[in-house]
Write an enzyme that holds these catalytic residues in place. Structure first.
Site, PDB file in Angstrom:
ATOM      1  CD  GLU A   1      -2.977  -1.117   2.298  1.00 23.83           C
ATOM      2  OE1 GLU A   1      -2.984  -0.142   3.073  1.00 23.83           O
ATOM      3  OE2 GLU A   1      -3.792  -2.049   2.383  1.00 23.83           O
TER       4      GLU A   1
ATOM      5  CD  GLU B   1      -3.428  -5.630   3.952  1.00 20.47           C
ATOM      6  OE1 GLU B   1      -4.306  -4.828   4.344  1.00 20.47           O
ATOM      7  OE2 GLU B   1      -2.213  -5.414   4.040  1.00 20.47           O
TER       8      GLU B   1
HETATM    9  O1  IFM Z   1      -4.159  -2.910   9.181  1.00 15.97           O
HETATM   10  C1  IFM Z   1      -4.099  -2.409   7.887  1.00 15.97           C
HETATM   11  C2  IFM Z   1      -2.916  -2.971   7.155  1.00 15.97           C
HETATM   12  O2  IFM Z   1      -1.731  -2.708   7.810  1.00 15.97           O
HETATM   13  C3  IFM Z   1      -2.826  -2.360   5.771  1.00 15.97           C
HETATM   14  N1  IFM Z   1      -4.068  -2.476   5.080  1.00 15.97           N
HETATM   15  C4  IFM Z   1      -5.265  -2.077   5.757  1.00 15.97           C
HETATM   16  C5  IFM Z   1      -5.341  -2.756   7.118  1.00 15.97           C
HETATM   17  C6  IFM Z   1      -6.633  -2.328   7.837  1.00 15.97           C
HETATM   18  O3  IFM Z   1      -6.657  -0.950   7.973  1.00 15.97           O
END
Ligand code: IFM
Length: 486
Positions: A168, A380
């Protein structure tokens, strides 16, 4: 009502994800030095409850138990990140073997259980010394990142096949240097744009290193692209969507897939910078072929041109101007800071994020078109809820099961429509440190009692284990019928 279970193809990878600072703790052990998140957490008012990752969920000491937990759940893969300041404390120079040994042991433990390791090099924990030297807005940081990539590749390349450069980068650039709600907490729109470019460059340089050091490795990046909807089809609202798309998505995918920053992005930000920090060869370095594109998805965004009424935002619409305390922060959108974010329709998770799996479907179809031939991986996806153990000690989280069911159904639909999706990593394996929200938000499939560090798989963990075992999607529990998943 029951229906025929929807099946994923054999070989689809079922995993769970975490990141170093969010779970490891042991921030001063084994030669580790502070990262920008250690510093940020110590700055009063930055993190809810004054929390920090000092102890987190003590994974550094409990990793064996956590690997056993993954094996019990039948996971096929585990996505974790390496802490840069644990293996190269100042971000320069030689590696610390004790740091690398920790990850070697973890990876060996995973392999012994038949769990495929998926390693992310950077999940936001820049060594503080590199931030002191200018951080991601400076070009030098990209070269330091490539050196660090070589250290980790040399140490773990014989055991790990799946490599992700950055997690990210939007958050690192625009929340870290734009709105300042993430470490290092700077609020400088030009620094945010410079950081985005140098993260892109760091990705390209590290991908080259991985490719040359580990010819068999799969090289990926995990983006958190925004599924952006315009609030209306008016030209002004559509233009708001275009602007946010440029800053949320195309600032990364432009150079990565097309070898260029799009003209509208350069135009929208021209009053801030002439982008002269982009040098001749940079774009060809960034356009390094990917073996996998990681997609992190939670919620869509709804945007409009400025309106007369204050937008109806939830506690935190992703990308809006609220910090982890719900207070207003600087804009993370350089050159587009007048765009308004609105609450999307749908139920909210405790992050205040609307639940809408069609956003995931749309993104998978978009990148199927825009990055043809590049397999996709959901690196994710998940939801935070206020989970608590019941009187029997069990943690029932039917809302999370319904969230996962909805999003996995969207993945299947995209696959039926032609998206080449290879796997899914649930965020997160464990409850953990949720950045500016501290420990107030629980994303885990496994509940962690932060006093005792005891781990209790929630009902969603059992449900997900069944999905991983069978490749089928059982119906989620029917809340109205009072059903509890077990
Ligand atoms: O916890 C975070 C993660 O570190 C990166 N992506 C989003 C998740 C939830 O906010």
């Amino acid at each position: 009502m029951s229906s025929v279970p929807d099946r994923f193809p054999p070989g689809f990878l079922w995993g769970a994800a975490t990141s170093a600072y969010q779970i490891e703790g042991a921030v001063a052990e084994g030669g580790r030095t502070p990262s920008i998140w250690d510093t940020f957490c110590r700055t009063p008012g930055k993190v809810s409850g004054g929390d920090s990752g000092d102890v987190a969920v003590d994974h550094y000491h409990r990793w064996r138990d956590d690997v056993r937990l993954m094996a019990d759940l039948g996971l096929g893969a585990y996505r974790f990140s390496v802490s840069w300041p644990r293996v190269q404390p100042t971000g320069r120079g030689p590696a610390v073997q004790r740091g690398l040994d920790f990850y070697r042991a973890l990876v060996d433990g995973l392999l012994e259980q038949g769990i495929q390791p998926s390693l992310t090099l950077y999940h936001w924990d820049l060594p503080q010394e590199l931030e002191a030297a200018g951080g991601w807005p400076e070009r030098e940081t990209a070269y330091r990142f490539a050196d660090y990539a070589r250290i980790v590749a040399d140490a773990l390349g014989d055991r790990v096949d799946m490599w992700t450069t950055l997690n990210e980068p939007w958050c690192s650039a625009f929340l870290g240097y734009g709105s300042g709600v993430h470490a290092p907490g700077r609020t400088d729109p030009v620094a945010a744009l410079r950081a985005a470019h140098h993260l892109n460059l760091g990705h390209g340089l590290a991908a080259q290193v991985l490719r040359s050091t580990l010819p068999g490795a799969k090289v990926a990046i995990s983006l958190n692209p925004s599924a952006i909807r315009a609030r209306s089809q008016s030209p002004a609202d559509l233009d708001a969507r275009r602007r946010i798309d440029a800053l949320a998505n195309r600032v990364f995918t432009g150079p990565m897939f097309r070898g260029a920053y799009d003209a509208d992005l350069l135009r929208d930000t021209a009053q801030l910078t002439d982008w002269s920090f982009v040098r001749d060869r940079d774009l060809s370095v960034i356009k390094h072929p990917l073996d996998l594109l990681g997609i992190n998805y939670y919620t869509p965004s709804v945007v409009s041109a400025p309106t007369d009424n204050a937008p109806e935002t939830g506690p935190d619409q992703r990308g809006s101007r609220l910090d982890g305390h719900g207070r207003s922060a600087e804009s993370p959108w350089p050159g587009a800071d007048s765009v308004e974010f609105h609450r999307p329709p749908g139920e909210l998770t405790t992050m205040g994020w609307a639940i809408d799996p069609t956003g995931l479907y749309d993104l998978l179809m978009r990148y199927t078109r825009e990055a043809p031939g590049v397999p996709l991986m959901i690196t994710e996806n998940g939801a935070a809820y206020d989970d608590k153990p019941g009187p029997d000690g069990a943690v029932h989280d039917p809302d999370r099961i319904r969230y996962l069911h909805g999003h996995l159904s969207a993945v299947r639909r995209a696959m039926r429509d032609g998206a080449d999706v290879r796997g899914y990593f649930l965020w997160s394996l464990l409850d953990n440190f949720e950045w500016a929200y501290g420990y107030s938000k629980r994303f885990g499939a496994v509940y962690v009692d932060y006093e005792t560090q005891a781990r209790t798989p929630k009902s969603s963990a059992r449900w997900y284990a069944e999905v991983a075992r069978t490749g089928a999607l059982p119906e989620p529990p029917d809340l109205e019928a009072g059903e509890n998943a077990t």
